[in-house]
Design an enzyme around this catalytic site. Structure first.
Site, PDB file in Angstrom:
ATOM      1  N   CYS A  74      36.277  42.537  43.712  1.00 51.93           N
ATOM      2  CA  CYS A  74      35.731  42.982  42.423  1.00 51.93           C
ATOM      3  C   CYS A  74      34.708  44.064  42.685  1.00 51.93           C
ATOM      4  CB  CYS A  74      35.084  41.805  41.684  1.00 51.93           C
ATOM      5  SG  CYS A  74      34.353  42.249  40.100  1.00 51.93           S
ATOM      6  N   GLU A 113      43.932  36.960  41.744  1.00 53.03           N
ATOM      7  CA  GLU A 113      42.867  35.960  41.856  1.00 53.03           C
ATOM      8  C   GLU A 113      41.547  36.644  42.107  1.00 53.03           C
ATOM      9  OE1 GLU A 113      40.299  33.430  44.676  1.00 53.03           O
ATOM     10  OE2 GLU A 113      41.278  35.380  44.936  1.00 53.03           O
ATOM     11  N   ARG A 156      36.087  24.384  43.704  1.00 54.88           N
ATOM     12  CA  ARG A 156      36.283  25.811  43.972  1.00 54.88           C
ATOM     13  C   ARG A 156      36.911  26.446  42.743  1.00 54.88           C
ATOM     14  NH1 ARG A 156      36.285  28.389  48.803  1.00 54.88           N
ATOM     15  NH2 ARG A 156      37.155  30.497  48.882  1.00 54.88           N
ATOM     16  N   ARG A 158      38.054  29.455  40.506  1.00 54.54           N
ATOM     17  CA  ARG A 158      38.450  30.853  40.589  1.00 54.54           C
ATOM     18  C   ARG A 158      39.239  31.205  39.331  1.00 54.54           C
ATOM     19  NH1 ARG A 158      35.170  30.662  43.958  1.00 54.54           N
ATOM     20  NH2 ARG A 158      35.231  31.387  46.132  1.00 54.54           N
TER      21      ARG A 158
END
Length: 319
Positions: A74, A113, A156, A158
């Protein structure tokens, strides 16, 4: 059976999950030399190109494929020129490289992702730009935050972007997309005890020294005096761990393992990190501990990817 390409491949988390769902990888790309080393140790890269820098790749030379997979970094996006569309707004970002491939090769579907923070990055403008760019390319996109807890003993979260090209009917529900049939296991159904080595088989180097523990306690007290929060996390075998990060080699206190009241806690071993991410026992770790921690912390969870792909796949390959 379907074909896919593995962009920003890392150590092959996407690839393993997709292969388990019946896919065949026909092209890969990864820049980091240590990740490439691990990838090449675990997957057959002799029958297809294994490119290095995505910015040096001409999309025209990439083979046609059914699905594009990518856990893309990102980066900041332009806030100017919104009337010009994705080519202007995303120029200079690695997402732009993905957009170029999608525009040129027109895969049936893609799965992207990123960290959960992508949704709120720059007050949502980054996500808006990404969604608008993919819409302009002719794709319906369905985002969803998924926690890996249940697939592995780790919290986790995402964000996953499942996309399908306009005109292709995957049998998805119009509002939910593939998430209409996606099934996640019950959270907490896999615990740390399922992936931990017996304490007497873990090398002593993974146990925190008295000096290191004293430093943690001192730092915690100083931060508390300033009104700041700081804590190291100690987990027991019946727990589900926090998120494994790429900086675990330096900040290992985020996941420490309880070894009894009379012994300091320890860090996870690289093999335990592999299990924590859902990699099998035969997955080869051919790099240093520092690199292994970075690689597993950056990876996706293969069993989760397999489940997502199984939810995405009901298309007719005879299109």
């Amino acid at each position: 059976m379907f074909t896919f390409i593995d962009v920003f491949a890392g150590i092959g988390g996407f690839r393993r999950g997709c292969e388990l769902a019946g896919g065949i990888c026909i092209w890969s790309c990864e820049k980091d030399k240590f990740a490439r080393q691990t990838y090449a140790c675990n997957f057959d890269v002799d029958y297809h190109e294994f490119a290095e820098d995505i910015e040096d790749v001409d999309p025209k030379v990439i083979p046609d494929h059914d699905v594009l997979l990518a856990g893309f970094p990102c980066q900041p996006f332009s806030t100017a020129g919104r009337r010009e569309g994705f080519a202007h707004e995303t120029q200079g970002t690695l997402f732009f490289e993905l957009a170029k491939i999608i525009k040129e090769k027109q895969p049936k579907a893609f799965l992207l992702e990123n960290v959960k923070g992508l949704l709120s990055h720059k007050s949502g403008s980054t996500m808006f730009t990404i969604m608008r760019a993919l819409d302009e390319l002719g794709y319906r996109v369905y985002p969803k935050i998924i926690d890996a807890d249940g697939f592995v003993p780790q919290h986790r979260e995402r964000v996953y972007l499942a996309g399908v090209r306009d005109g292709i009917d995957l049998g998805w529900h119009k509002l939910m997309g593939p998430w209409n049939t996606f099934e996640a296991p019950q959270k907490g159904s896999i615990q740390l005890r399922h992936i931990l080595e017996p304490h007497d088989q873990v090398p002593a180097k993974y146990t925190l020294s008295d000096r290191f523990m004293a430093g943690l306690l001192t730092h915690k007290a100083k931060q508390a005096a300033k009104g700041n929060s700081f804590s190291y996390r100690v987990f027991r075998p019946s727990d589900v761990a926090g998120t494994l990060t790429a900086s675990y080699a330096k900040s290992g206190q985020s996941i420490l393992i309880h070894q009894g009241e009379d012994k300091n806690p320890r860090k996870l071993t690289p093999r335990e990190c592999a299990r924590l991410m859902g990699y099998p026992e035969h997955f080869k770790i051919s790099v240093s501990d520092v690199q292994a921690y970075k690689q597993f912390g950056n990876s996706v969870v293969p069993p989760l990817i397999r489940a997502v792909m199984n939810a995405m796949l009901p298309w007719d390959y005879r299109e």
